[in-house]
Motif scaffolding. Structure first.
Motif, mmCIF file in Angstrom:
data_model
loop_
_atom_site.group_PDB
_atom_site.id
_atom_site.type_symbol
_atom_site.label_atom_id
_atom_site.label_comp_id
_atom_site.label_asym_id
_atom_site.label_seq_id
_atom_site.Cartn_x
_atom_site.Cartn_y
_atom_site.Cartn_z
ATOM 1 N N THR A 1 -15.470 90.418 81.574
ATOM 2 C CA THR A 1 -16.060 89.244 82.220
ATOM 3 C C THR A 1 -16.477 89.478 83.666
ATOM 4 O OG1 THR A 1 -13.852 88.484 82.851
ATOM 5 C CG2 THR A 1 -14.749 87.659 80.767
ATOM 6 N N ASP A 2 -16.210 90.645 84.212
ATOM 7 C CA ASP A 2 -16.554 90.927 85.612
ATOM 8 C C ASP A 2 -18.030 91.301 85.706
ATOM 9 O OD1 ASP A 2 -16.785 91.646 88.224
ATOM 10 O OD2 ASP A 2 -15.153 93.115 88.232
ATOM 11 N N THR A 3 -18.900 90.285 85.872
ATOM 12 C CA THR A 3 -20.350 90.525 85.874
ATOM 13 C C THR A 3 -20.817 91.240 87.141
ATOM 14 O OG1 THR A 3 -20.699 88.289 86.740
ATOM 15 C CG2 THR A 3 -20.840 88.587 84.355
ATOM 16 N N ASP A 4 -19.981 91.221 88.185
ATOM 17 C CA ASP A 4 -20.342 91.946 89.411
ATOM 18 C C ASP A 4 -20.025 93.440 89.292
ATOM 19 O OD1 ASP A 4 -21.215 89.642 90.708
ATOM 20 O OD2 ASP A 4 -19.179 89.158 91.389
ATOM 21 N N ASN A 5 -19.213 93.760 88.317
ATOM 22 C CA ASN A 5 -18.822 95.161 88.084
ATOM 23 C C ASN A 5 -18.967 95.444 86.589
ATOM 24 O OD1 ASN A 5 -17.726 97.742 88.383
ATOM 25 N ND2 ASN A 5 -15.636 96.965 88.096
ATOM 26 N N PRO A 6 -20.201 95.670 86.114
ATOM 27 C CA PRO A 6 -20.442 95.819 84.672
ATOM 28 C C PRO A 6 -19.666 96.979 84.071
ATOM 29 C CG PRO A 6 -22.505 95.564 85.879
ATOM 30 C CD PRO A 6 -21.438 95.791 86.898
ATOM 31 N N PRO A 7 -19.356 96.891 82.778
ATOM 32 C CA PRO A 7 -18.619 97.971 82.111
ATOM 33 C C PRO A 7 -19.500 99.203 81.933
ATOM 34 C CG PRO A 7 -19.332 96.350 80.506
ATOM 35 C CD PRO A 7 -19.676 95.788 81.852
ATOM 36 N N LYS A 8 -18.886 100.325 81.595
ATOM 37 C CA LYS A 8 -19.654 101.540 81.312
ATOM 38 C C LYS A 8 -20.612 101.273 80.161
ATOM 39 C CE LYS A 8 -16.202 104.911 82.825
ATOM 40 N NZ LYS A 8 -15.379 106.088 82.410
ATOM 41 N N PRO A 9 -21.846 101.750 80.276
ATOM 42 C CA PRO A 9 -22.834 101.496 79.211
ATOM 43 C C PRO A 9 -22.352 101.914 77.825
ATOM 44 C CG PRO A 9 -23.924 102.395 81.146
ATOM 45 C CD PRO A 9 -22.450 102.464 81.422
ATOM 46 N N ARG A 10 -21.624 103.027 77.738
ATOM 47 C CA ARG A 10 -21.175 103.507 76.429
ATOM 48 C C ARG A 10 -20.142 102.577 75.797
ATOM 49 N NH1 ARG A 10 -21.777 108.596 74.629
ATOM 50 N NH2 ARG A 10 -19.656 108.643 73.813
ATOM 51 N N SER A 11 -19.501 101.745 76.618
ATOM 52 C CA SER A 11 -18.465 100.862 76.078
ATOM 53 C C SER A 11 -19.042 99.555 75.536
ATOM 54 C CB SER A 11 -17.442 100.541 77.161
ATOM 55 O OG SER A 11 -17.975 99.627 78.121
ATOM 56 N N ILE A 12 -20.276 99.241 75.892
ATOM 57 C CA ILE A 12 -20.850 97.930 75.570
ATOM 58 C C ILE A 12 -21.280 97.873 74.109
ATOM 59 C CG2 ILE A 12 -22.745 96.326 76.034
ATOM 60 C CD1 ILE A 12 -22.736 97.373 78.931
ATOM 61 N N ILE A 13 -20.793 96.846 73.424
ATOM 62 C CA ILE A 13 -21.241 96.570 72.060
ATOM 63 C C ILE A 13 -22.381 95.560 72.081
ATOM 64 C CG2 ILE A 13 -20.558 95.631 69.811
ATOM 65 C CD1 ILE A 13 -17.735 96.700 70.380
ATOM 66 N N HIS A 14 -22.203 94.479 72.872
ATOM 67 C CA HIS A 14 -23.257 93.452 72.947
ATOM 68 C C HIS A 14 -22.891 92.443 74.035
ATOM 69 C CE1 HIS A 14 -26.263 90.522 71.558
ATOM 70 N NE2 HIS A 14 -26.775 91.502 70.819
ATOM 71 N N PRO A 15 -23.874 91.902 74.783
ATOM 72 C CA PRO A 15 -23.586 90.769 75.671
ATOM 73 C C PRO A 15 -23.080 89.580 74.850
ATOM 74 C CG PRO A 15 -25.738 91.723 76.165
ATOM 75 C CD PRO A 15 -25.295 92.333 74.873
ATOM 76 N N ILE A 16 -22.175 88.802 75.427
ATOM 77 C CA ILE A 16 -21.602 87.684 74.685
ATOM 78 C C ILE A 16 -21.233 86.565 75.658
ATOM 79 C CG2 ILE A 16 -19.218 88.557 74.807
ATOM 80 C CD1 ILE A 16 -18.841 87.550 71.917
ATOM 81 N N GLN A 17 -21.305 85.332 75.173
ATOM 82 C CA GLN A 17 -20.847 84.166 75.949
ATOM 83 C C GLN A 17 -19.720 83.503 75.170
ATOM 84 O OE1 GLN A 17 -23.784 81.439 77.721
ATOM 85 N NE2 GLN A 17 -22.547 79.740 76.911
ATOM 86 N N ILE A 18 -18.532 83.454 75.777
ATOM 87 C CA ILE A 18 -17.368 82.817 75.172
ATOM 88 C C ILE A 18 -17.132 81.509 75.903
ATOM 89 C CG2 ILE A 18 -14.926 83.046 74.623
ATOM 90 C CD1 ILE A 18 -16.653 85.077 73.188
ATOM 91 N N GLN A 19 -17.352 80.376 75.186
ATOM 92 C CA GLN A 19 -17.350 79.058 75.821
ATOM 93 C C GLN A 19 -18.361 79.103 76.975
ATOM 94 O OE1 GLN A 19 -13.003 78.482 76.345
ATOM 95 N NE2 GLN A 19 -13.059 77.163 74.508
ATOM 96 N N ASN A 20 -17.929 78.943 78.209
ATOM 97 C CA ASN A 20 -18.903 78.961 79.303
ATOM 98 C C ASN A 20 -18.877 80.252 80.111
ATOM 99 O OD1 ASN A 20 -19.862 76.331 78.792
ATOM 100 N ND2 ASN A 20 -18.058 75.459 79.809
ATOM 101 N N ARG A 21 -18.156 81.257 79.610
ATOM 102 C CA ARG A 21 -18.022 82.507 80.361
ATOM 103 C C ARG A 21 -18.921 83.585 79.750
ATOM 104 N NH1 ARG A 21 -11.995 84.259 81.383
ATOM 105 N NH2 ARG A 21 -13.042 85.451 83.039
ATOM 106 N N GLU A 22 -19.748 84.168 80.610
ATOM 107 C CA GLU A 22 -20.616 85.254 80.161
ATOM 108 C C GLU A 22 -19.957 86.600 80.427
ATOM 109 O OE1 GLU A 22 -24.411 84.907 81.998
ATOM 110 O OE2 GLU A 22 -24.949 83.071 80.916
ATOM 111 N N GLY A 23 -20.226 87.544 79.554
ATOM 112 C CA GLY A 23 -19.671 88.878 79.722
ATOM 113 C C GLY A 23 -20.186 89.799 78.641
ATOM 114 N N TRP A 24 -19.380 90.766 78.296
ATOM 115 C CA TRP A 24 -19.780 91.746 77.284
ATOM 116 C C TRP A 24 -18.663 91.914 76.250
ATOM 117 C CZ3 TRP A 24 -20.683 92.304 82.465
ATOM 118 C CH2 TRP A 24 -22.011 92.526 82.869
#
Length: 546
Positions: free
Chosen positions: A91-114
């Motif tokens: 959920t830390d959008t200011d510090n995105p995860p490593k590209p290789r770890s990302i499966i898909h962007p997702i929004q859980i309730q009102n929180r955006e993340g990956w």
């Protein structure tokens, strides 16, 4: 995040999989696309038909929930694979995860993340290590997540945890903990305990074999009344100088350099008959000097470690998973059916790809195809009634790349077996000479990879290079066999008498070369010349270069 998010759920992360619409999205596109792009996905040449959740296990690490997920992947070609994923929510959008770890962007309730692979998150890795170190299993509604702690980990008194994910393309995922332990998370799962776990546990935990990294622990999913799933294996981390393949290439290259430097007449070099055990002291001084005395001593040591492994694997006469057994008709039928299927697959693959080959490789391929009946007869000629030796559990995929070099000694790794084989086939007891043949094929590969290396700039004729390479290879084989057979006979490792040994070595060398042919045709067709040449030599098939 500024991109439009198509994956959304009104459920909290801790109850994510109660959202049926999101589960459908994950199974229809998100997860199939993700796994298809991974190095460990073994179905790249097939078409995915359906993906289902086999099971979903929520685990809590600290204050965060993660999911251990097993996917059932059904292919159009009517077979099924199972794959292991670890899911987390970043959920830390200011510090995105490593590209290789990302499966898909997702929004859980009102929180955006990956939606990410949890293995990239430190607290999840810490959770795995802590559970293994404590040996505390997690009971759930439909089974138990078992964290088995080995004797090595029981002695560990450290309190801190450092974790380093090896972020490289592999068939599994590896993590180093505290610079002391190596955790392998299996990605493709099987409906039976993984042979790597079984073999490492048997060799090092039960029998104190010192030339495989020690068993530290394992992770599995156990359910009453059905098979266990192996999810991970932890072993001690061995500092090393690399694998024996790189070690061998340097020595082969030096052999050919000496031939050039001395303008050596290859015809004057001693030629040792194949499968003739020989002490180093009985080999001509010239050949020992060319091959290098220390190299031959190391080959003898490698033979010793291989024999010690096989002696240990044959030592338990009460454990049905490991006790030695005789050859019988059931095994012979299994073996012939398996090899004929493998040969037919390679033959058809070669037929479709022969135009990708040229020169000597194409000539070998044509001779191979013209010799179809001869090769089939060789496979079907296996006669268990001629064999007095025993069958045992073996490594099954034994080659120089599975061996580490450390302090002028050798350590054996990766007991999962041949990647193409089913989990049951990998556990079938076979002659230990199959492992020996696999290593001999690996020696042969190193010789011809050096000969065919375009950067080497050899000035000798191809005929002289081949003759020298064969003499080098047979020298290694003779030294290896002298040490291996002496230890085998002195320790009652039942491998038969000399004619049986020679027959089984030749048969398994042929099997291994046919196996290698498929691997090369699918990934490196320019290297198919090496297994093709091995097949030609074993069967004395004549060919005419185009």
């Amino acid at each position: 995040m500024k991109t439009e998010i198509s994956l959304k759920s009104g459920q909290p992360w801790s109850r994510l999989f109660q959202d049926q619409k999101l589960k459908h999205q994950l199974l229809e596109s998100v997860l199939p696309e993700y796994i298809a792009d991974r190095r460990w996905f073994a179905g790249k040449s097939s078409t995915i038909k359906h993906v289902l959740f086999d099971f979903i296990l929520p685990v809590v690490a600290g204050k965060k929930t993660y999911y251990l997920v097993v996917l059932e992947v059904i292919f159009e070609e009517s077979f099924v694979h199972h794959y292991f994923l670890t899911l987390g929510f970043w959920t830390d959008t200011d510090n995105p995860p490593k590209p290789r770890s990302i499966i898909h962007p997702i929004q859980i309730q009102n929180r955006e993340g990956w939606l990410v692979e949890a293995i990239y998150q430190t607290d999840f890795l810490t959770f795995l290590f802590t559970q293994l170190k404590s040996g505390r299993s997690l009971k759930m509604d439909n089974g138990t997540l078992v964290f088995d702690r080995g004797s090595l980990l029981k002695k560990d008194k450290s309190e801190s945890v450092t974790a380093h994910l090896l972020d490289v393309d592999q068939s599994n995922t590896s993590v180093i903990f505290n610079d002391k332990y190596f955790l392998k998370l299996f990605r493709r799962l099987f409906r039976d305990p993984n042979p790597d776990v079984e073999m490492v546990h048997f060799l090092t935990e039960k029998n104190n074999f010192k030339h495989t990294p020690k068993y530290a622990g394992s992770i599995s999913w156990s359910r009453p009344g059905t098979y266990d799933l192996s999810l991970g294996l932890m072993q001690e981390k061995l500092e090393n100088e690399g694998n024996a393949w790189a070690w061998m290439l340097k020595r082969v290259h030096r052999f050919f350099e000496k031939l050039h430097e001395r303008n050596e007449n290859v015809g004057h070099i001693q030629d040792i008959p194949l499968f003739s055990p020989m002490k180093i002291s009985k080999i001509s001084n010239k050949l020992v000097d060319l091959v290098n005395y220390d190299t031959l001593k190391s080959i003898s040591l490698l033979a010793r470690r291989t024999a010690e492994m096989h002696i240990m694997l044959s030592s338990d006469t009460t454990n049905t998973h490991f006790n030695p057994v005789y050859f019988n008709s059931d095994f012979a039928v299994w073996l012939k059916n398996r090899l004929i299927y493998q040969f037919d697959q390679r033959y058809n693959l070669l037929e479709r790809n022969i135009d990708l080959l040229s020169g000597r490789a194409k000539a070998y391929a044509e001779a191979f195809m013209q010799s179809k009946t001869l090769i089939i007869n060789e496979i079907l000629g296996f006669d268990e009634n001629r064999l007095a030796g025993r069958r045992i559990r073996i490594h099954g995929d034994y080659h120089l790349g599975q061996i580490l070099v450390r302090d002028n000694d050798f350590y054996i790794l990766d007991f999962e077996g041949e990647p193409e084989s089913t989990i049951r086939d990998r556990k079938v007891k076979q002659t230990p000479l199959k492992d020996v043949a696999g290593l001999f094929r690996s020696f042969h590969y190193a010789v011809y990879a050096t000969i065919f290396d375009p950067s080497a700039g050899w000035t000798m004729s191809e005929e002289a290079l081949f003759e020298a390479g064969e003499k080098y290879w047979r020298c290694l084989v003779s030294v290896f066999m002298h040490t291996y057979l002496k230890l085998a006979f002195n320790n009652q490792l039942s491998i038969g008498y000399k004619p049986e040994i020679d027959y089984l070595l030749k048969y398994n060398l042929l099997e291994k070369a046919i196996y290698e042919l498929g691997y090369e045709l699918q990934g490196r067709p320019e290297m198919a010349v090496i297994p093709l040449q091995g097949i030609m030599q074993l069967l004395n098939i004549q060919f005419k270069p185009s």
